[in-house]
Structures are given as structure tokens and as C-alpha cells.
Design a protein around this motif. Structure first.
Motif, mmCIF file in Angstrom:
data_model
loop_
_atom_site.group_PDB
_atom_site.id
_atom_site.type_symbol
_atom_site.label_atom_id
_atom_site.label_comp_id
_atom_site.label_asym_id
_atom_site.label_seq_id
_atom_site.Cartn_x
_atom_site.Cartn_y
_atom_site.Cartn_z
ATOM 1 N N GLY A 31 0.788 -1.224 0.000
ATOM 2 C CA GLY A 31 0.000 0.000 0.000
ATOM 3 C C GLY A 31 0.822 1.277 0.000
ATOM 4 O O GLY A 31 0.446 2.265 0.604
ATOM 5 N N CYS A 32 1.951 1.251 -0.671
ATOM 6 C CA CYS A 32 2.758 2.467 -0.766
ATOM 7 C C CYS A 32 3.094 2.727 -2.226
ATOM 8 O O CYS A 32 3.150 1.813 -3.029
ATOM 9 C CB CYS A 32 4.042 2.338 0.074
ATOM 10 N N GLU A 33 3.281 3.986 -2.551
ATOM 11 C CA GLU A 33 3.592 4.365 -3.918
ATOM 12 C C GLU A 33 5.110 4.318 -4.123
ATOM 13 O O GLU A 33 5.877 4.828 -3.316
ATOM 14 C CB GLU A 33 3.070 5.769 -4.198
ATOM 15 N N TRP A 34 5.522 3.685 -5.222
ATOM 16 C CA TRP A 34 6.947 3.547 -5.521
ATOM 17 C C TRP A 34 7.513 4.908 -5.894
ATOM 18 O O TRP A 34 6.956 5.634 -6.698
ATOM 19 C CB TRP A 34 7.139 2.564 -6.675
ATOM 20 N N GLN A 35 8.640 5.253 -5.274
ATOM 21 C CA GLN A 35 9.276 6.523 -5.579
ATOM 22 C C GLN A 35 10.501 6.280 -6.444
ATOM 23 O O GLN A 35 11.216 5.289 -6.256
ATOM 24 C CB GLN A 35 9.672 7.230 -4.283
ATOM 25 N N GLU A 36 10.759 7.190 -7.354
ATOM 26 C CA GLU A 36 11.843 6.996 -8.312
ATOM 27 C C GLU A 36 13.220 6.979 -7.658
ATOM 28 O O GLU A 36 14.141 6.358 -8.169
ATOM 29 C CB GLU A 36 11.786 8.080 -9.386
ATOM 30 N N ASP A 37 13.368 7.674 -6.536
ATOM 31 C CA ASP A 37 14.692 7.717 -5.895
ATOM 32 C C ASP A 37 14.995 6.440 -5.100
ATOM 33 O O ASP A 37 16.059 6.320 -4.521
ATOM 34 C CB ASP A 37 14.828 8.958 -5.004
ATOM 35 N N TRP A 38 14.074 5.491 -5.081
ATOM 36 C CA TRP A 38 14.317 4.227 -4.392
ATOM 37 C C TRP A 38 15.109 3.255 -5.260
ATOM 38 O O TRP A 38 15.717 2.323 -4.759
ATOM 39 C CB TRP A 38 13.001 3.562 -4.007
ATOM 40 N N SER A 39 15.095 3.460 -6.586
ATOM 41 C CA SER A 39 15.726 2.487 -7.470
ATOM 42 C C SER A 39 16.461 3.179 -8.612
ATOM 43 O O SER A 39 16.241 4.337 -8.907
ATOM 44 C CB SER A 39 14.678 1.531 -8.044
ATOM 45 N N GLU A 40 17.319 2.392 -9.232
ATOM 46 C CA GLU A 40 18.043 2.835 -10.423
ATOM 47 C C GLU A 40 17.683 1.877 -11.545
ATOM 48 O O GLU A 40 17.628 0.653 -11.345
ATOM 49 C CB GLU A 40 19.555 2.792 -10.169
ATOM 50 N N TYR A 41 17.434 2.404 -12.712
ATOM 51 C CA TYR A 41 17.040 1.585 -13.849
ATOM 52 C C TYR A 41 18.274 1.181 -14.645
ATOM 53 O O TYR A 41 19.160 1.991 -14.916
ATOM 54 C CB TYR A 41 16.066 2.354 -14.745
ATOM 55 N N ASP A 42 18.331 -0.089 -15.031
ATOM 56 C CA ASP A 42 19.427 -0.603 -15.850
ATOM 57 C C ASP A 42 18.871 -0.908 -17.240
ATOM 58 O O ASP A 42 18.076 -1.849 -17.411
ATOM 59 C CB ASP A 42 20.017 -1.863 -15.207
ATOM 60 N N ASP A 43 19.270 -0.103 -18.248
ATOM 61 C CA ASP A 43 18.758 -0.280 -19.609
ATOM 62 C C ASP A 43 19.164 -1.613 -20.212
ATOM 63 O O ASP A 43 18.385 -2.237 -20.922
ATOM 64 C CB ASP A 43 19.260 0.854 -20.522
ATOM 65 N N GLY A 44 20.384 -2.037 -19.957
ATOM 66 C CA GLY A 44 20.891 -3.269 -20.561
ATOM 67 C C GLY A 44 20.106 -4.500 -20.132
ATOM 68 O O GLY A 44 19.834 -5.389 -20.937
ATOM 69 N N GLU A 45 19.722 -4.573 -18.892
ATOM 70 C CA GLU A 45 19.010 -5.744 -18.386
ATOM 71 C C GLU A 45 17.507 -5.509 -18.276
ATOM 72 O O GLU A 45 16.757 -6.433 -17.932
ATOM 73 C CB GLU A 45 19.575 -6.140 -17.022
ATOM 74 N N ASP A 46 17.058 -4.271 -18.528
ATOM 75 C CA ASP A 46 15.647 -3.904 -18.449
ATOM 76 C C ASP A 46 15.064 -4.259 -17.072
ATOM 77 O O ASP A 46 14.054 -4.938 -16.959
ATOM 78 C CB ASP A 46 14.848 -4.582 -19.564
ATOM 79 N N CYS A 47 15.760 -3.813 -16.030
ATOM 80 C CA CYS A 47 15.306 -4.078 -14.659
ATOM 81 C C CYS A 47 15.759 -2.939 -13.751
ATOM 82 O O CYS A 47 16.486 -2.045 -14.162
ATOM 83 C CB CYS A 47 15.847 -5.411 -14.161
ATOM 84 N N TYR A 48 15.317 -2.997 -12.518
ATOM 85 C CA TYR A 48 15.638 -1.981 -11.524
ATOM 86 C C TYR A 48 16.511 -2.598 -10.430
ATOM 87 O O TYR A 48 16.473 -3.802 -10.185
ATOM 88 C CB TYR A 48 14.361 -1.434 -10.869
ATOM 89 N N TYR A 49 17.280 -1.743 -9.776
ATOM 90 C CA TYR A 49 18.059 -2.123 -8.594
ATOM 91 C C TYR A 49 17.827 -1.071 -7.519
ATOM 92 O O TYR A 49 17.695 0.113 -7.830
ATOM 93 C CB TYR A 49 19.562 -2.188 -8.911
ATOM 94 N N LEU A 50 17.785 -1.498 -6.270
ATOM 95 C CA LEU A 50 17.648 -0.535 -5.184
ATOM 96 C C LEU A 50 18.886 0.338 -5.110
ATOM 97 O O LEU A 50 20.002 -0.130 -5.363
ATOM 98 C CB LEU A 50 17.439 -1.249 -3.852
ATOM 99 N N THR A 51 18.709 1.593 -4.757
ATOM 100 C CA THR A 51 19.847 2.509 -4.646
ATOM 101 C C THR A 51 20.691 2.138 -3.426
ATOM 102 O O THR A 51 20.194 1.523 -2.474
ATOM 103 C CB THR A 51 19.368 3.957 -4.498
#
Length: 113
Positions: A31-51
Motif C-alpha cells: 500500500g505504498c507508492e513507488w518513488q523513483e529515488d528508491w531504485s536505479e534503472y538498468d537499460d541493458g538488463e531492463d530491470c531496476y536495482y535498489l539505490t
């Protein structure tokens, strides 16, 4: 930033890759909204990683304490020794003797009966 959400993020994902579907299910489940500063996007693997900030986050009760300097440590030791002067050592000695006599009497009674 919700501190509970950060702990849940660490437990759920740690340092592994996160897909978009996992992000959406996390939002629905907790029940929480995902914030962009929580993760980094990896274009090569098309996935996210936590900061790194999220991965290193600790609860306020888990604060890191600095080591004491020698002067501060000496002051604390002296303070504790000063507090020891106010203990009624006479009463402590009497209590120790009574306990010792109890052990002796108990041992004698135990061996005789």
C-alpha cells in the motif's frame, strides 16, 4: 520517505534485480507508492536495482556509535568507581556471610539425611 517501506524494500529485494511487475505487486501488497529515488534503472538488463542509500538504510535504533576516546573512557570508569563508593558494603558483606552459612548448613543437612 516511509521508514517502514524502506525496511520492507530491503527485505523483499535486497541487491537483486527487480522487474516492473515486482514493483507493481510490491505497491499493491504494501500500500505504498513507488518513488523513483528508491531504485536505479538498468537499460541493458531492463530491470531496476535498489539505490545504495536504500540498501544501507538502518532503523534509527540501529545507529552507529562512535568509539570513545581514551579520555572519555577514563572519565566513565572514574564515574563508575565513584558510584561504587556509595554502595553500603557492610550490608553486602553481611548478606554474603549469611549466604555462605546457608550453603554450609544446607550441605551438611544434605549429607546427613
Amino acid at each position: 520517505m516511509n521508514n517502514d517501506a524502506l525496511i520492507k524494500l530491503q527485505r523483499a529485494f535486497s541487491d537483486r534485480a527487480i522487474t516492473r511487475q515486482e514493483l507493481e505487486s510490491f505497491e499493491k501488497e504494501h500500500g505504498c507508492e513507488w518513488q523513483e529515488d528508491w531504485s536505479e534503472y538498468d537499460d541493458g538488463e531492463d530491470c531496476y536495482y535498489l539505490t545504495p542509500e536504500i540498501l544501507e538504510y538502518q532503523k534509527p535504533s540501529q545507529e552507529k556509535h562512535e568509539a570513545l576516546g581514551l579520555g572519555e573512557l577514563e572519565d566513565r570508569i572514574v564515574d563508575v568507581l565513584e558510584q561504587g563508593k556509595s554502595i553500603p558494603w557492610g550490608r553486602v558483606a553481611i548478606a554474603m556471610w549469611i549466604f555462605f552459612l546457608f550453603i554450609v548448613v544446607y550441605t551438611i543437612v544434605e549429607t546427613l539425611f
